[in-house]
Write an enzyme that holds these catalytic residues in place. Structure first.
Site, mmCIF file in Angstrom:
data_model
loop_
_atom_site.group_PDB
_atom_site.id
_atom_site.type_symbol
_atom_site.label_atom_id
_atom_site.label_comp_id
_atom_site.label_asym_id
_atom_site.label_seq_id
_atom_site.Cartn_x
_atom_site.Cartn_y
_atom_site.Cartn_z
ATOM 1 N N GLU A 100 -4.430 -2.736 -8.149
ATOM 2 C CA GLU A 100 -3.604 -3.235 -9.240
ATOM 3 C C GLU A 100 -4.458 -3.675 -10.426
ATOM 4 O OE1 GLU A 100 -0.198 -4.674 -6.075
ATOM 5 O OE2 GLU A 100 -1.478 -6.158 -7.034
ATOM 6 N N SER A 113 0.584 -13.314 -0.637
ATOM 7 C CA SER A 113 1.870 -13.904 -0.993
ATOM 8 C C SER A 113 1.847 -15.402 -0.783
ATOM 9 C CB SER A 113 2.993 -13.281 -0.156
ATOM 10 O OG SER A 113 4.215 -13.957 -0.377
ATOM 11 N N HIS A 166 4.679 16.774 -5.560
ATOM 12 C CA HIS A 166 5.929 16.158 -6.026
ATOM 13 C C HIS A 166 6.292 14.941 -5.169
ATOM 14 C CE1 HIS A 166 6.834 19.756 -8.516
ATOM 15 N NE2 HIS A 166 6.271 20.405 -7.506
ATOM 16 N N LYS A 216 0.819 -11.496 4.507
ATOM 17 C CA LYS A 216 0.940 -10.348 3.611
ATOM 18 C C LYS A 216 -0.384 -10.125 2.864
ATOM 19 C CE LYS A 216 4.373 -8.331 0.493
ATOM 20 N NZ LYS A 216 3.479 -7.558 -0.379
#
Length: 471
Positions: free
Chosen positions: A333, A320, A190, A326
């Site tokens: 993705e 980024s 969970h 970053k």
């Protein structure tokens, strides 16, 4: 003298102007005028499979004495060029055409006929000595040819692209699991803390998911081996001579190495594509498995300082345009987007397969477009994800040790020793006071330090055992 840019060819409706350097003919040219829809062209694996199908048909017709051997050789040579991808630029038609794929079958017939005639010393557009319908399409109909090449293209793409990519991803996951060894981490159910597991266990679980998806897809490929060829227009076999199907299948086996067979029912083969619903569903199942695996890795790699941060993901490119330094989980993705597309493709396949009427399903192009797209995307994405993400994953040992040591769900090992209620009391105390479970247990006097360390051993718990607890 200026070279002509176009030539004139004819079909049963009249004259059509065709670019002078193109091998296609009147019916293809007419289809280009009538279907200016979208940018999605008929998939190249299907075109290449058409080349195989036309080779096999020419060989079968020559063997049966229904086609002159000289013409048959010229057709076979031209069809081989189609199968090898050397004439891809001569197949311009969109997916969005006749639901039978007739325009694409005629595109192949015209290209092969013109190329064969050129090799025999004739100008393009002569339709002699090789005729696209009378010779290239002999003993065939679009209605059995297109289902046949739908199966062939899918079988070849599964064998040569998708299944090897899935096997590769499975191997890389197994390698990472072995490399991670028995590093203990907090389990999560969970998305909340749970009892300990090891990185090896998690990644062996991911490998098992991939293996299961691969096994299901392999089993389904067997259902694609029966071919529709021989049913011609409606499944009755009109204009298909005795012996053609058997010889055709022999030639396909020789050309591809696939153990193809004759369909048990030509009417069903022309009118329905239920096997593609099953296959597309299994592709969707693989996408669901990949989504889970990729999502887990994204969670474990989140941060790196303000998230879970248990895994270090490869830094493949800057993440980024505004935040220097970053790095984002881009392979994850990309895979997740592929999985979303595959699930969407399955919806189109189901709708198309349900849309057949009477003796013909007229959603063939959209069905095969979506199935082959899903195969291509999953194969490419699985290989890229394996090589550019999974292979470069590294454990962050300090973070693994910190989080697993702070987990309150280690309390599970205490319940058989001190009872469920007292163990829950210790967990609640530790949560309220933001201390470790060990501190809470010692504070409540449930166990001394030596007994606690003997009972609550995360490494033993991860293997499913209770450490020295006297269960």
């Amino acid at each position: 003298m200026t070279m002509a840019t176009h030539r004139e060819e004819t079909d049963s409706l009249g004259v059509v102007r065709v670019p002078a350097d193109r091998y296609w003919g009147a019916q293809t040219g007419r289809a280009l005028e009538n279907f200016p829809i979208g940018t999605e062209r008929m998939p190249l694996p299907l075109i290449h499979a058409l080349g195989v199908q036309k080779q096999a048909a020419a060989r079968a017709n020559v063997a049966l004495g229904d086609l002159d051997s000289g013409l048959g050789d010229a057709i076979e040579t031209a069809a081989r060029e189609v199968a090898d991808g050397r004439l891809d630029d001569h197949f311009p038609l969109p997916v969005w055409q006749s639901g039978s794929g007739t325009q694409t079958n005629m595109n192949a017939n015209e290209v092969i006929a013109n190329r064969a005639n050129e090799r025999l010393g004739q100008p393009l557009g002569t339709r002699a000595p090789v005729h696209p319908n009378d010779h290239v399409n002999r003993a065939q109909s679009s209605n059995d040819t297109i289902p046949t090449v739908m199966h062939l293209a899918t079988l070849l793409e599964m064998r040569d692209r998708l299944l090897p990519a899935l096997d590769h991803l499975h191997a890389v996951l197994r390698e990472r699991a072995a490399a991670f060894g028995d590093r203990v981490k907090s389990g999560r159910t969970h998305l909340q803390d749970a009892v300990p597991v090891t990185l090896r266990q998690e990644f062996e679980g991911y490998a098992a998911q991939v293996a299961g998806a691969t096994a299901r897809l392999r089993r389904l490929t067997d259902d694609l081996l029966p071919l529709a060829q021989g049913g011609t227009a409606v499944g009755s076999g009109l204009n298909c001579p005795p012996g053609f199907v058997e010889r055709f299948l022999e030639e396909v086996r020789a050309l591809t190495g696939l153990p193809v067979t004759r369909t048990p029912d030509h009417f069903a083969a022309n009118a329905s594509h239920d096997v593609f619903v099953d296959l597309s569903g299994a592709l969707g199942g693989a996408a669901a498995a990949f989504s889970k695996i990729a999502g887990d890795i994204r969670f474990m790699g989140s941060g790196p300082r303000c998230g879970i941060g248990e895994l270090a993901l490869p830094a493949n490119e800057p993440g980024s345009s505004i935040m220097p330094g970053k790095v984002n989980p881009t392979q994850v993705e990309a895979l997740l987007m592929v999985c979303a597309q595959v699930v969407g493709n399955h919806g189109a396949v189901m709708h198309g397969a349900a849309g057949g009427q009477m003796e013909l399903n007229t959603y063939k192009p959209v069905i095969i477009h979506n199935v082959l797209t899903s195969i291509r995307l999953l194969g490419d994405a699985a290989r890229s994800f394996a090589d550019r993400c999974v292979a470069g994953l590294a454990p962050v040992d300090a973070r693994l040790e910190d989080l697993s040591g702070r987990s309150l769900m280690l309390v599970t090992a205490l319940a058989p020793v001190v009872g469920y209620d007292r163990a829950a009391e210790a967990a609640h105390k530790a949560a309220k006071e933001d201390t470790t479970l060990r501190d809470a247990v010692l504070s409540l006097g449930l166990l001394d330090a030596a007994d606690y360390d003997r009972v609550v051993d995360p490494a033993v718990l991860a293997r499913g055992g209770l450490s020295a607890s006297g269960r």
